[in-house]
Motif scaffolding. Structure first.
Motif, PDB file in Angstrom:
ATOM      1  N   ILE A 139       0.873  -1.170   0.000  1.00 20.14           N
ATOM      2  CA  ILE A 139       0.000   0.000   0.000  1.00 20.14           C
ATOM      3  C   ILE A 139       0.912   1.223   0.000  1.00 20.14           C
ATOM      4  O   ILE A 139       1.856   1.315   0.783  1.00 20.14           O
ATOM      5  CB  ILE A 139      -0.927   0.000   1.223  1.00 20.14           C
ATOM      6  N   ALA A 140       0.613   2.139  -0.898  1.00 23.56           N
ATOM      7  CA  ALA A 140       1.482   3.307  -1.072  1.00 23.56           C
ATOM      8  C   ALA A 140       1.432   4.216   0.159  1.00 23.56           C
ATOM      9  O   ALA A 140       0.367   4.495   0.698  1.00 23.56           O
ATOM     10  CB  ALA A 140       1.073   4.080  -2.317  1.00 23.56           C
ATOM     11  N   ASP A 141       2.612   4.645   0.564  1.00 23.46           N
ATOM     12  CA  ASP A 141       2.758   5.615   1.642  1.00 23.46           C
ATOM     13  C   ASP A 141       3.363   6.856   0.990  1.00 23.46           C
ATOM     14  O   ASP A 141       4.474   6.799   0.463  1.00 23.46           O
ATOM     15  CB  ASP A 141       3.684   5.054   2.724  1.00 23.46           C
ATOM     16  N   TYR A 142       2.642   7.970   1.023  1.00 22.61           N
ATOM     17  CA  TYR A 142       3.076   9.171   0.325  1.00 22.61           C
ATOM     18  C   TYR A 142       3.759  10.144   1.281  1.00 22.61           C
ATOM     19  O   TYR A 142       3.307  10.331   2.406  1.00 22.61           O
ATOM     20  CB  TYR A 142       1.889   9.843  -0.374  1.00 22.61           C
ATOM     21  N   VAL A 143       4.853  10.723   0.792  1.00 26.38           N
ATOM     22  CA  VAL A 143       5.602  11.718   1.559  1.00 26.38           C
ATOM     23  C   VAL A 143       5.759  12.974   0.713  1.00 26.38           C
ATOM     24  O   VAL A 143       5.777  12.915  -0.510  1.00 26.38           O
ATOM     25  CB  VAL A 143       7.000  11.182   1.973  1.00 26.38           C
ATOM     26  N   ALA A 144       5.869  14.097   1.381  1.00 25.09           N
ATOM     27  CA  ALA A 144       6.036  15.371   0.677  1.00 25.09           C
ATOM     28  C   ALA A 144       7.444  15.459   0.111  1.00 25.09           C
ATOM     29  O   ALA A 144       8.412  15.084   0.765  1.00 25.09           O
ATOM     30  CB  ALA A 144       5.777  16.528   1.628  1.00 25.09           C
ATOM     31  N   PHE A 145       7.541  15.971  -1.113  1.00 28.53           N
ATOM     32  CA  PHE A 145       8.846  16.208  -1.739  1.00 28.53           C
ATOM     33  C   PHE A 145       8.990  17.699  -1.982  1.00 28.53           C
ATOM     34  O   PHE A 145       8.132  18.319  -2.607  1.00 28.53           O
ATOM     35  CB  PHE A 145       8.983  15.455  -3.062  1.00 28.53           C
ATOM     36  N   GLU A 146      10.078  18.243  -1.465  1.00 28.88           N
ATOM     37  CA  GLU A 146      10.377  19.667  -1.656  1.00 28.88           C
ATOM     38  C   GLU A 146      11.851  19.833  -1.948  1.00 28.88           C
ATOM     39  O   GLU A 146      12.672  19.073  -1.448  1.00 28.88           O
ATOM     40  CB  GLU A 146      10.048  20.462  -0.387  1.00 28.88           C
ATOM     41  N   PHE A 189       5.197  18.376  -4.258  1.00 29.90           N
ATOM     42  CA  PHE A 189       4.197  17.330  -4.495  1.00 29.90           C
ATOM     43  C   PHE A 189       4.447  16.191  -3.533  1.00 29.90           C
ATOM     44  O   PHE A 189       5.490  16.142  -2.870  1.00 29.90           O
ATOM     45  CB  PHE A 189       4.249  16.828  -5.945  1.00 29.90           C
ATOM     46  N   ASN A 190       3.504  15.285  -3.444  1.00 24.94           N
ATOM     47  CA  ASN A 190       3.673  14.071  -2.657  1.00 24.94           C
ATOM     48  C   ASN A 190       4.032  12.931  -3.599  1.00 24.94           C
ATOM     49  O   ASN A 190       3.528  12.860  -4.719  1.00 24.94           O
ATOM     50  CB  ASN A 190       2.396  13.714  -1.909  1.00 24.94           C
ATOM     51  N   MET A 191       4.902  12.052  -3.103  1.00 22.97           N
ATOM     52  CA  MET A 191       5.333  10.902  -3.904  1.00 22.97           C
ATOM     53  C   MET A 191       5.378   9.657  -3.041  1.00 22.97           C
ATOM     54  O   MET A 191       5.428   9.732  -1.814  1.00 22.97           O
ATOM     55  CB  MET A 191       6.690  11.157  -4.550  1.00 22.97           C
ATOM     56  N   ASN A 192       5.386   8.510  -3.675  1.00 25.95           N
ATOM     57  CA  ASN A 192       5.457   7.228  -2.998  1.00 25.95           C
ATOM     58  C   ASN A 192       6.806   7.107  -2.298  1.00 25.95           C
ATOM     59  O   ASN A 192       7.860   7.327  -2.898  1.00 25.95           O
ATOM     60  CB  ASN A 192       5.287   6.101  -4.028  1.00 25.95           C
ATOM     61  N   SER A 193       6.778   6.739  -1.022  1.00 23.35           N
ATOM     62  CA  SER A 193       8.026   6.642  -0.250  1.00 23.35           C
ATOM     63  C   SER A 193       8.917   5.497  -0.719  1.00 23.35           C
ATOM     64  O   SER A 193      10.112   5.491  -0.448  1.00 23.35           O
ATOM     65  CB  SER A 193       7.721   6.492   1.241  1.00 23.35           C
ATOM     66  N   ASP A 194       8.365   4.520  -1.452  1.00 19.68           N
ATOM     67  CA  ASP A 194       9.173   3.406  -1.976  1.00 19.68           C
ATOM     68  C   ASP A 194       9.933   3.775  -3.243  1.00 19.68           C
ATOM     69  O   ASP A 194      10.850   3.070  -3.651  1.00 19.68           O
ATOM     70  CB  ASP A 194       8.292   2.194  -2.267  1.00 19.68           C
ATOM     71  N   ALA A 195       9.548   4.866  -3.892  1.00 19.76           N
ATOM     72  CA  ALA A 195      10.206   5.281  -5.137  1.00 19.76           C
ATOM     73  C   ALA A 195      11.473   6.070  -4.818  1.00 19.76           C
ATOM     74  O   ALA A 195      11.609   6.668  -3.752  1.00 19.76           O
ATOM     75  CB  ALA A 195       9.251   6.128  -5.964  1.00 19.76           C
ATOM     76  N   LYS A 196      12.387   6.072  -5.762  1.00 18.34           N
ATOM     77  CA  LYS A 196      13.649   6.814  -5.642  1.00 18.34           C
ATOM     78  C   LYS A 196      13.609   7.987  -6.610  1.00 18.34           C
ATOM     79  O   LYS A 196      13.381   7.795  -7.796  1.00 18.34           O
ATOM     80  CB  LYS A 196      14.852   5.920  -5.984  1.00 18.34           C
ATOM     81  N   ILE A 197      13.879   9.189  -6.107  1.00 21.79           N
ATOM     82  CA  ILE A 197      13.811  10.378  -6.959  1.00 21.79           C
ATOM     83  C   ILE A 197      15.207  10.924  -7.209  1.00 21.79           C
ATOM     84  O   ILE A 197      16.069  10.886  -6.323  1.00 21.79           O
ATOM     85  CB  ILE A 197      12.880  11.456  -6.357  1.00 21.79           C
ATOM     86  N   LEU A 246       0.430  12.495  -7.271  1.00 20.95           N
ATOM     87  CA  LEU A 246       1.406  13.558  -7.506  1.00 20.95           C
ATOM     88  C   LEU A 246       0.698  14.789  -8.082  1.00 20.95           C
ATOM     89  O   LEU A 246       0.889  15.909  -7.597  1.00 20.95           O
ATOM     90  CB  LEU A 246       2.485  13.054  -8.461  1.00 20.95           C
ATOM     91  N   MET A 247      -0.130  14.581  -9.079  1.00 19.86           N
ATOM     92  CA  MET A 247      -0.830  15.691  -9.725  1.00 19.86           C
ATOM     93  C   MET A 247      -1.818  16.358  -8.761  1.00 19.86           C
ATOM     94  O   MET A 247      -1.920  17.585  -8.712  1.00 19.86           O
ATOM     95  CB  MET A 247      -1.557  15.184 -10.963  1.00 19.86           C
ATOM     96  N   GLU A 248      -2.523  15.573  -7.983  1.00 18.50           N
ATOM     97  CA  GLU A 248      -3.513  16.117  -7.051  1.00 18.50           C
ATOM     98  C   GLU A 248      -2.885  16.878  -5.888  1.00 18.50           C
ATOM     99  O   GLU A 248      -3.526  17.734  -5.305  1.00 18.50           O
ATOM    100  CB  GLU A 248      -4.399  14.975  -6.514  1.00 18.50           C
ATOM    101  N   THR A 249      -1.646  16.543  -5.543  1.00 16.16           N
ATOM    102  CA  THR A 249      -0.987  17.219  -4.410  1.00 16.16           C
ATOM    103  C   THR A 249      -0.009  18.300  -4.862  1.00 16.16           C
ATOM    104  O   THR A 249       0.666  18.898  -4.027  1.00 16.16           O
ATOM    105  CB  THR A 249      -0.235  16.183  -3.540  1.00 16.16           C
ATOM    106  N   LEU A 250       0.062  18.539  -6.151  1.00 13.63           N
ATOM    107  CA  LEU A 250       0.988  19.532  -6.711  1.00 13.63           C
ATOM    108  C   LEU A 250       0.637  20.929  -6.203  1.00 13.63           C
ATOM    109  O   LEU A 250      -0.534  21.320  -6.214  1.00 13.63           O
ATOM    110  CB  LEU A 250       0.923  19.498  -8.242  1.00 13.63           C
TER     111      LEU A 250
END
Length: 187
Positions: A39-46, A53-61, A180-184
Motif C-alpha cells: 500500500i502506497a505511503d506518500y511523503v512530501a517532496f520539496e 508534491f507528494n510521492m510514494n516513499s518506496d520510489a527513488k527520486i 502527484l498531480m492532485e498534491t501539486l
C-alpha cells in the motif's frame, strides 16, 4: 522353443505394461500471475524548484536538470519522468507540445482516455491521460497555473510494452501519478 515362447511373452507383457501404464494426461488449470504491491505511503517532496508534491516513499527520486526529475521504481522497472518549464507567454505552445506527445502513442494505443484536472484553490489545472494498449507509456499528464508554471509527467517501463503483463504495475504507478498531480502546489 518353450523357453523362447515364455521369454517372448514375458517381454511382450513387460512392454505392454510400460506402454499401457501411463497416467492420464490432464490439462493444467488456468492461472494468473499474482503481483502484490505494498500500500502506497506518500511523503512530501520539496527542494529549490518552484513546486512541491507528494510521492510514494518506496520510489527513488533523482533531479535531472532545470527542475526535471526521474522517479524510479526499481522493482517494477519503471520511471516517471517529470519536466518543468516556466511559462513566458508560451502557454499555447506548451499545451500543444504536451498534447502532441500523448497522441504520438495513438499508433500502438487501443484508447486514450482524457481526465481533466482542476484545483482552483491551488491554481493547478491540467489533463491526465490514461493510454490503453501496447504503447510505450500508459500514463501521462500536464499541469499548469497558466501564468508561470508548466509541468509534464510520463511513465515508461523498461520492458517490451505488453499491456497485459505490466497492467498491475501500470495501475499502481498510475495511482502514484494521480496523487502527484492532485498534491501539486506552486511556490
Amino acid at each position: 522353443m518353450g523357453k523362447l515362447l515364455i521369454y517372448g511373452s514375458t517381454l511382450f507383457c513387460s512392454v505392454m505394461m510400460l506402454v499401457g501404464c501411463k497416467n492420464e494426461v490432464l490439462p493444467k488449470p488456468s492461472s494468473q500471475l499474482r503481483l502484490n504491491y505494498p500500500i502506497a505511503d506518500y511523503v512530501a517532496f520539496e527542494n529549490n524548484c518552484p513546486f512541491t508534491f507528494n510521492m510514494n516513499s518506496d520510489a527513488k527520486i533523482k533531479e535531472d536538470k532545470e527542475c526535471g526529475f526521474s522517479i524510479n521504481y526499481p522493482k517494477m522497472k519503471a520511471t516517471i519522468y517529470l519536466t518543468y518549464k516556466p511559462v513566458n507567454g508560451n502557454i499555447d505552445k506548451l499545451l500543444r507540445d504536451a498534447q502532441k506527445l500523448t497522441y504520438e502513442h495513438v499508433i500502438k494505443a487501443d484508447d486514450i482516455l482524457e481526465q481533466p484536472f482542476i484545483n482552483s484553490e491551488k491554481k493547478v489545472y491540467g489533463m491526465f491521460y490514461k493510454v490503453s494498449g501496447n504503447a510505450a507509456t500508459n500514463s501521462q499528464f500536464y499541469a499548469t497555473d497558466s501564468v508561470k508554471h508548466f509541468l509534464t509527467g510520463a511513465v515508461y517501463f523498461y520492458a517490451k510494452p505488453n499491456f497485459d503483463s505490466i497492467m498491475p504495475a501500470a495501475d499502481y504507478i498510475r495511482n502514484d501519478m494521480q496523487t502527484l498531480m492532485e498534491t501539486l502546489k506552486w511556490k
